[in-house]
Design a protein around this motif. Structure first.
Motif, PDB file in Angstrom:
ATOM      1  N   ALA A  15       0.807  -1.212   0.000  1.00  0.00           N
ATOM      2  CA  ALA A  15       0.000   0.000   0.000  1.00  0.00           C
ATOM      3  C   ALA A  15       0.844   1.267   0.000  1.00  0.00           C
ATOM      4  N   ALA A  16       2.159   1.162  -0.136  1.00  0.00           N
ATOM      5  CA  ALA A  16       3.032   2.328  -0.050  1.00  0.00           C
ATOM      6  C   ALA A  16       3.090   3.045  -1.391  1.00  0.00           C
ATOM      7  N   HIS A  17       1.952   3.554  -1.834  1.00  0.00           N
ATOM      8  CA  HIS A  17       1.858   4.226  -3.117  1.00  0.00           C
ATOM      9  C   HIS A  17       1.949   5.733  -2.932  1.00  0.00           C
ATOM     10  N   ALA A  18       2.041   6.479  -4.039  1.00  0.00           N
ATOM     11  CA  ALA A  18       2.259   7.920  -3.923  1.00  0.00           C
ATOM     12  C   ALA A  18       1.957   8.607  -5.244  1.00  0.00           C
ATOM     13  N   PRO A  38      -3.823  12.548 -10.428  1.00  0.00           N
ATOM     14  CA  PRO A  38      -4.519  11.323 -10.829  1.00  0.00           C
ATOM     15  C   PRO A  38      -5.689  11.020  -9.911  1.00  0.00           C
ATOM     16  N   GLY A  39      -6.498  10.031 -10.299  1.00  0.00           N
ATOM     17  CA  GLY A  39      -7.675   9.683  -9.516  1.00  0.00           C
ATOM     18  C   GLY A  39      -7.350   9.096  -8.161  1.00  0.00           C
ATOM     19  N   ASN A  40      -6.180   8.459  -8.030  1.00  0.00           N
ATOM     20  CA  ASN A  40      -5.745   7.896  -6.751  1.00  0.00           C
ATOM     21  C   ASN A  40      -4.223   7.744  -6.794  1.00  0.00           C
ATOM     22  N   ASN A  41      -3.656   7.182  -5.731  1.00  0.00           N
ATOM     23  CA  ASN A  41      -2.198   7.067  -5.658  1.00  0.00           C
ATOM     24  C   ASN A  41      -1.669   5.713  -6.120  1.00  0.00           C
ATOM     25  N   ASN A  42      -2.508   4.957  -6.829  1.00  0.00           N
ATOM     26  CA  ASN A  42      -2.068   3.662  -7.350  1.00  0.00           C
ATOM     27  C   ASN A  42      -1.162   3.842  -8.564  1.00  0.00           C
ATOM     28  N   PRO A  43      -0.275   2.900  -8.825  1.00  0.00           N
ATOM     29  CA  PRO A  43       0.605   3.004  -9.983  1.00  0.00           C
ATOM     30  C   PRO A  43      -0.074   2.566 -11.274  1.00  0.00           C
ATOM     31  N   VAL A  44       0.491   2.992 -12.385  1.00  0.00           N
ATOM     32  CA  VAL A  44       0.191   2.426 -13.692  1.00  0.00           C
ATOM     33  C   VAL A  44       1.140   1.247 -13.884  1.00  0.00           C
ATOM     34  N   THR A  45       0.627   0.132 -14.384  1.00  0.00           N
ATOM     35  CA  THR A  45       1.472  -1.051 -14.548  1.00  0.00           C
ATOM     36  C   THR A  45       1.617  -1.498 -15.999  1.00  0.00           C
ATOM     37  N   GLU A  76       7.279  17.648  -6.470  1.00  0.00           N
ATOM     38  CA  GLU A  76       7.171  17.172  -5.090  1.00  0.00           C
ATOM     39  C   GLU A  76       6.183  16.002  -5.007  1.00  0.00           C
ATOM     40  N   MET A  77       6.627  14.909  -4.412  1.00  0.00           N
ATOM     41  CA  MET A  77       5.845  13.676  -4.305  1.00  0.00           C
ATOM     42  C   MET A  77       5.533  13.347  -2.845  1.00  0.00           C
ATOM     43  N   HIS A  78       4.311  12.829  -2.617  1.00  0.00           N
ATOM     44  CA  HIS A  78       3.936  12.331  -1.288  1.00  0.00           C
ATOM     45  C   HIS A  78       2.974  11.168  -1.452  1.00  0.00           C
ATOM     46  N   GLN A  79       2.789  10.429  -0.359  1.00  0.00           N
ATOM     47  CA  GLN A  79       1.958   9.233  -0.431  1.00  0.00           C
ATOM     48  C   GLN A  79       0.465   9.548  -0.506  1.00  0.00           C
ATOM     49  N   GLN A  80       0.019  10.571   0.228  1.00  0.00           N
ATOM     50  CA  GLN A  80      -1.407  10.887   0.275  1.00  0.00           C
ATOM     51  C   GLN A  80      -1.653  12.316  -0.196  1.00  0.00           C
ATOM     52  N   PRO A  81      -2.820  12.586  -0.777  1.00  0.00           N
ATOM     53  CA  PRO A  81      -3.119  13.939  -1.259  1.00  0.00           C
ATOM     54  C   PRO A  81      -3.015  14.977  -0.151  1.00  0.00           C
ATOM     55  N   GLY A  82      -2.274  16.031  -0.423  1.00  0.00           N
ATOM     56  CA  GLY A  82      -2.171  17.134   0.521  1.00  0.00           C
ATOM     57  C   GLY A  82      -1.281  16.885   1.719  1.00  0.00           C
ATOM     58  N   ASP A  85       3.972  16.100   5.004  1.00  0.00           N
ATOM     59  CA  ASP A  85       4.713  15.805   6.221  1.00  0.00           C
ATOM     60  C   ASP A  85       6.044  15.150   5.872  1.00  0.00           C
ATOM     61  N   CYS A  86       7.137  15.813   6.200  1.00  0.00           N
ATOM     62  CA  CYS A  86       8.469  15.316   5.822  1.00  0.00           C
ATOM     63  C   CYS A  86       8.942  14.161   6.702  1.00  0.00           C
ATOM     64  N   THR A  87       8.198  13.817   7.742  1.00  0.00           N
ATOM     65  CA  THR A  87       8.593  12.665   8.552  1.00  0.00           C
ATOM     66  C   THR A  87       8.195  11.358   7.877  1.00  0.00           C
ATOM     67  N   ARG A  88       7.354  11.422   6.850  1.00  0.00           N
ATOM     68  CA  ARG A  88       6.963  10.230   6.106  1.00  0.00           C
ATOM     69  C   ARG A  88       7.663  10.211   4.752  1.00  0.00           C
ATOM     70  N   GLU A  89       8.044   9.015   4.327  1.00  0.00           N
ATOM     71  CA  GLU A  89       8.718   8.894   3.035  1.00  0.00           C
ATOM     72  C   GLU A  89       7.792   9.318   1.904  1.00  0.00           C
ATOM     73  N   ALA A  90       8.380   9.922   0.865  1.00  0.00           N
ATOM     74  CA  ALA A  90       7.588  10.312  -0.303  1.00  0.00           C
ATOM     75  C   ALA A  90       6.980   9.091  -0.976  1.00  0.00           C
ATOM     76  N   LEU A  91       7.800   8.078  -1.177  1.00  0.00           N
ATOM     77  CA  LEU A  91       7.370   6.803  -1.754  1.00  0.00           C
ATOM     78  C   LEU A  91       7.949   5.724  -0.854  1.00  0.00           C
ATOM     79  N   GLY A  92       7.130   5.205   0.049  1.00  0.00           N
ATOM     80  CA  GLY A  92       7.654   4.359   1.111  1.00  0.00           C
ATOM     81  C   GLY A  92       7.849   2.912   0.719  1.00  0.00           C
ATOM     82  N   GLY A  93       8.478   2.181   1.642  1.00  0.00           N
ATOM     83  CA  GLY A  93       8.505   0.741   1.558  1.00  0.00           C
ATOM     84  C   GLY A  93       9.418   0.126   0.528  1.00  0.00           C
TER      85      GLY A  93
END
Length: 233
Positions: A15-18, A38-45, A76-82, A85-93
């Motif tokens: 679930a570590a999408h961005a 995009p509509g959500n933070n899921n990847p294109v495959t 600038e990339m983050h996992q969730q819209p808006g 928070d720099c304490t969380r990875e931009a694209l985790g896991g």
């Protein structure tokens, strides 16, 4: 040991999408005003669908960002819209992979569908001496990556396409995960250059060595970034 780590990474990071969400222009925070989110933070495959252009479910942004040729923009990339928070990875896991940025000259950035040609203006892959990936540096820099707009390109409207590819499951066909967002720009100043480019879909193949690759294998020592060479200007 590395194989065991890879398996645990697969299981723990599904679930570590961005998404690339915000843009800075010459140090000014434009937030998401010119981002086609995009509509959500899921990847294109799949590399063979139109979603590979600007992501699935993306819509026209509220406005265009004005950028002078030669200026630095920051995606600038983050996992969730808006969530900035720099304490969380931009694209985790452990979603390791390259970072790339493209431009496409268009008549109107607000209505362009991404079918025009794209030329690459930035790429950052894998440093085998430090074992650091391009998107490792995104994570270390609060999701931000600076990119210089070529000083010689013709003025007018452009789409800017920021992308990272997560390669943690890329040893299997269709396992690479593509995360991209298009930004609507109006470039001022500049020159008369109109660089040749590539089309999406078409620029990537599912079998490219930078897309179908086992980054966990003992034989992995170097990485070939997919797509064209960076435009040198």
């Amino acid at each position: 040991m590395r194989t065991a780590f890879a398996i645990s990474a697969f299981a723990a990071t599904a679930a570590a999408h961005a998404t690339f969400q915000e843009l800075w222009v010459a140090g000014a925070d434009e937030e998401s005003t010119c981002a086609r989110l995009p509509g959500n933070n899921n990847p294109v495959t799949s590399v063979s669908t139109n979603d590979i252009r600007c992501n699935a479910g993306s819509k026209a942004a509220a406005s265009k960002c004005s950028v002078a040729a030669g200026d630095v923009v920051t995606v600038e990339m983050h996992q969730q819209p808006g969530d900035r928070d720099c304490t969380r990875e931009a694209l985790g896991g452990n979603h390791f992979g390259p970072v790339m940025v493209y431009l496409s000259k268009v008549d109107d950035a607000a209505t362009a569908d991404g079918s025009s040609s794209w030329f690459k203006i930035f790429e950052l892959g894998y440093d085998s001496s430090t074992k650091v990936w391009g998107n490792d540096l995104l994570n270390k820099n609060c999701g931000k990556q600076d990119v210089t707009i070529p000083s010689d390109i013709a003025p007018g409207d452009y789409l800017l396409r920021a992308e990272t590819i997560a390669l943690h499951t890329a040893s299997q066909a269709g396992g690479a995960q593509f995360y991209m967002t298009c930004y609507q720009l109006t470039v001022t100043g500049g020159g008369s250059a109109n660089p040749t480019g590539v089309k999406f879909p078409g620029a990537y193949s599912a079998s490219d060595p930078g897309i179908k690759v086992d980054i966990w294998g003992n034989g992995f020592t170097e990485y070939k970034i997919p797509g064209p060479a960076v435009y040198s200007g």
